[in-house]
Design a protein around this motif. Sequence first.
Motif, PDB file in Angstrom:
ATOM      1  N   THR A  58     106.691  14.594  -1.538  1.00 25.21           N
ATOM      2  CA  THR A  58     106.656  16.054  -1.482  1.00 25.21           C
ATOM      3  C   THR A  58     105.641  16.610  -2.472  1.00 25.21           C
ATOM      4  OG1 THR A  58     108.946  16.208  -0.723  1.00 25.21           O
ATOM      5  CG2 THR A  58     108.025  18.139  -1.830  1.00 25.21           C
ATOM      6  N   SER A  59     105.567  16.010  -3.661  1.00 23.03           N
ATOM      7  CA  SER A  59     104.584  16.482  -4.648  1.00 23.03           C
ATOM      8  C   SER A  59     103.164  16.214  -4.184  1.00 23.03           C
ATOM      9  CB  SER A  59     104.834  15.818  -6.010  1.00 23.03           C
ATOM     10  OG  SER A  59     104.459  14.447  -6.001  1.00 23.03           O
ATOM     11  N   LEU A  60     102.935  15.087  -3.517  1.00 25.81           N
ATOM     12  CA  LEU A  60     101.603  14.828  -2.961  1.00 25.81           C
ATOM     13  C   LEU A  60     101.246  15.880  -1.922  1.00 25.81           C
ATOM     14  CD1 LEU A  60     101.382  10.946  -2.397  1.00 25.81           C
ATOM     15  CD2 LEU A  60     100.249  12.305  -4.165  1.00 25.81           C
ATOM     16  N   ALA A  61     102.214  16.220  -1.070  1.00 24.83           N
ATOM     17  CA  ALA A  61     101.963  17.235  -0.041  1.00 24.83           C
ATOM     18  C   ALA A  61     101.714  18.601  -0.667  1.00 24.83           C
ATOM     19  CB  ALA A  61     103.150  17.300   0.919  1.00 24.83           C
ATOM     20  N   THR A  62     102.468  18.930  -1.701  1.00 30.52           N
ATOM     21  CA  THR A  62     102.339  20.236  -2.355  1.00 30.52           C
ATOM     22  C   THR A  62     101.000  20.373  -3.063  1.00 30.52           C
ATOM     23  OG1 THR A  62     104.729  20.344  -2.680  1.00 30.52           O
ATOM     24  CG2 THR A  62     103.373  21.772  -4.074  1.00 30.52           C
ATOM     25  N   ASN A  63     100.505  19.274  -3.596  1.00 33.78           N
ATOM     26  CA  ASN A  63      99.264  19.310  -4.368  1.00 33.78           C
ATOM     27  C   ASN A  63      98.069  18.754  -3.609  1.00 33.78           C
ATOM     28  OD1 ASN A  63     100.227  20.240  -7.144  1.00 33.78           O
ATOM     29  ND2 ASN A  63     101.645  18.568  -6.709  1.00 33.78           N
ATOM     30  N   GLY A  64      98.248  18.549  -2.313  1.00 36.45           N
ATOM     31  CA  GLY A  64      97.162  18.063  -1.472  1.00 36.45           C
ATOM     32  C   GLY A  64      97.094  18.867  -0.194  1.00 36.45           C
ATOM     33  N   ALA A  65      96.600  18.249   0.858  1.00 33.85           N
ATOM     34  CA  ALA A  65      96.548  18.881   2.172  1.00 33.85           C
ATOM     35  C   ALA A  65      97.700  18.342   3.006  1.00 33.85           C
ATOM     36  CB  ALA A  65      95.218  18.593   2.851  1.00 33.85           C
ATOM     37  N   LEU A 211      90.126   8.970  -2.308  1.00 35.08           N
ATOM     38  CA  LEU A 211      91.073   9.670  -1.446  1.00 35.08           C
ATOM     39  C   LEU A 211      92.254   8.774  -1.117  1.00 35.08           C
ATOM     40  CD1 LEU A 211      91.531  12.221   0.462  1.00 35.08           C
ATOM     41  CD2 LEU A 211      90.411  10.853   2.245  1.00 35.08           C
ATOM     42  N   LEU A 212      93.449   9.370  -1.069  1.00 34.43           N
ATOM     43  CA  LEU A 212      94.643   8.721  -0.554  1.00 34.43           C
ATOM     44  C   LEU A 212      95.101   9.479   0.687  1.00 34.43           C
ATOM     45  CD1 LEU A 212      97.065   6.730  -0.748  1.00 34.43           C
ATOM     46  CD2 LEU A 212      98.196   8.433  -2.213  1.00 34.43           C
ATOM     47  N   VAL A 213      95.308   8.754   1.773  1.00 33.08           N
ATOM     48  CA  VAL A 213      95.866   9.321   3.002  1.00 33.08           C
ATOM     49  C   VAL A 213      97.223   8.672   3.227  1.00 33.08           C
ATOM     50  CG1 VAL A 213      95.555   9.696   5.470  1.00 33.08           C
ATOM     51  CG2 VAL A 213      93.546   9.586   3.963  1.00 33.08           C
ATOM     52  N   VAL A 214      98.250   9.485   3.394  1.00 34.30           N
ATOM     53  CA  VAL A 214      99.597   8.987   3.681  1.00 34.30           C
ATOM     54  C   VAL A 214      99.979   9.455   5.074  1.00 34.30           C
ATOM     55  CG1 VAL A 214     102.023   8.960   2.999  1.00 34.30           C
ATOM     56  CG2 VAL A 214     100.235   9.140   1.238  1.00 34.30           C
ATOM     57  N   ILE A 230      99.464  13.360   4.911  1.00 36.17           N
ATOM     58  CA  ILE A 230      99.009  14.017   3.685  1.00 36.17           C
ATOM     59  C   ILE A 230      97.651  13.450   3.291  1.00 36.17           C
ATOM     60  CG2 ILE A 230      99.523  14.430   1.242  1.00 36.17           C
ATOM     61  CD1 ILE A 230     102.487  13.591   1.981  1.00 36.17           C
ATOM     62  N   PHE A 231      96.737  14.329   2.897  1.00 39.07           N
ATOM     63  CA  PHE A 231      95.479  13.931   2.277  1.00 39.07           C
ATOM     64  C   PHE A 231      95.535  14.363   0.814  1.00 39.07           C
ATOM     65  CE2 PHE A 231      94.535  14.242   6.740  1.00 39.07           C
ATOM     66  CZ  PHE A 231      93.557  13.285   6.986  1.00 39.07           C
ATOM     67  N   SER A 232      95.302  13.437  -0.090  1.00 40.53           N
ATOM     68  CA  SER A 232      95.383  13.732  -1.519  1.00 40.53           C
ATOM     69  C   SER A 232      94.232  13.055  -2.241  1.00 40.53           C
ATOM     70  CB  SER A 232      96.714  13.233  -2.086  1.00 40.53           C
ATOM     71  OG  SER A 232      96.771  13.384  -3.494  1.00 40.53           O
TER      72      SER A 232
END
Length: 277
Positions: A58-65, A211-214, A230-232
Motif C-alpha cells: 500500500t505504501s508503494l502504491a501511495t508513493n508511486g503510480a 524502477l520497480l514494477v509490482v 504499481i510503478f515505483s
Amino acid sequence: MRFRRLVAPVLLALAATLALPAVPASAALPTYDHIVVLIEENHSAAEVIGSASAPYLTSLATNGANMTQSYAVTHPSEPNYLALYSGSTQGLTDDSCPHTYSGENLGHQLLAAGRSFAGYSQTMPSAGYTGCTYGRYARKHNPWVNFTNVPASANLRFADFPTSYANLPKLSFVVPDLCYDMHDCSVSTGDTWVKNNLGAYATWAKANNSLLVVTFDEDDRSAGNKIPTIFSGAHVATGTYSERITHYTVLRTLESLTGVGCTGNSCAVSPVSDIWN
C-alpha cells in the motif's frame, strides 16, 4: 511607407502565432539503468491496496503510480505469466508443465539488443533448472525457462539476486515461491516478504535511475480479474491512474522503457505514458 508595408505582415504573422493554443509535448518515457518486475499471485486489487494486511505494498502504491484499472488477461496463472512475458498466452489454457516455445519474448528481445536480462525464482534449486516443481518452486510461474532462445544462464535463483543493485541486469523478473507470492500463504506474509527482500531496492531505485514494477498474475476470481499494478522508482509521478491496462500494456511499457520492439499482443496497445515526470 515601404517600411510599413514590409513590417505589417511580419507583425500580423507574429500575432497569429502567439494566439495559437499551446500544444503539449508528448511525454517522453525515461531510460532506466535497471528495472525489476515483481510478480505476486491470486489477489484482487481491493484485497491488497489499502488493506491492513499489505501495509508495504500500500505504501508503494501511495508513493508511486497506482494503476487502479489493471487487469489480468485470463485464468489460470500460467497463461498470464506467458502473456506478460511474451505478449501471448501461447494457446495455453491451464497450468500444465513442461512446455517449450521458440517465439519472441522479452528476454530474447533484450539479449538480442545487447541488453542484459535475468529471471530470479525463489526456491528454485539451481541456475538453469528445468524441472516442473521443487519444494515451493513451480515452473508454471517461470515463463523464460520455456523459451529455447533464452539461455539457461538467464534462469537464476532468487539467492543469486545481487546485493549490490548496480550489478542488476537492465531488466529482471522476481518470482517468489508459492508461499511468498501469496498463492499458498497470506497477503500479510507476502507483503512482509516484499518489504524484507525488495524494500531496500525500492528505496535505492528512486535515487539511482531505476524502477520497480509490482503486478499480480490474476485475481482470486472475485473481481473481474482486476489486479494490483504499481510503478515505483525514479521519474514516477505519484498518483492514481485510471486508464485500463492489462499484462500486454505492462509488457509494451517495459519494451518501450528498454528500447526494444513490441511482440505479440503488446503491439496492439500503447505503453503507459502519463505516469512519468
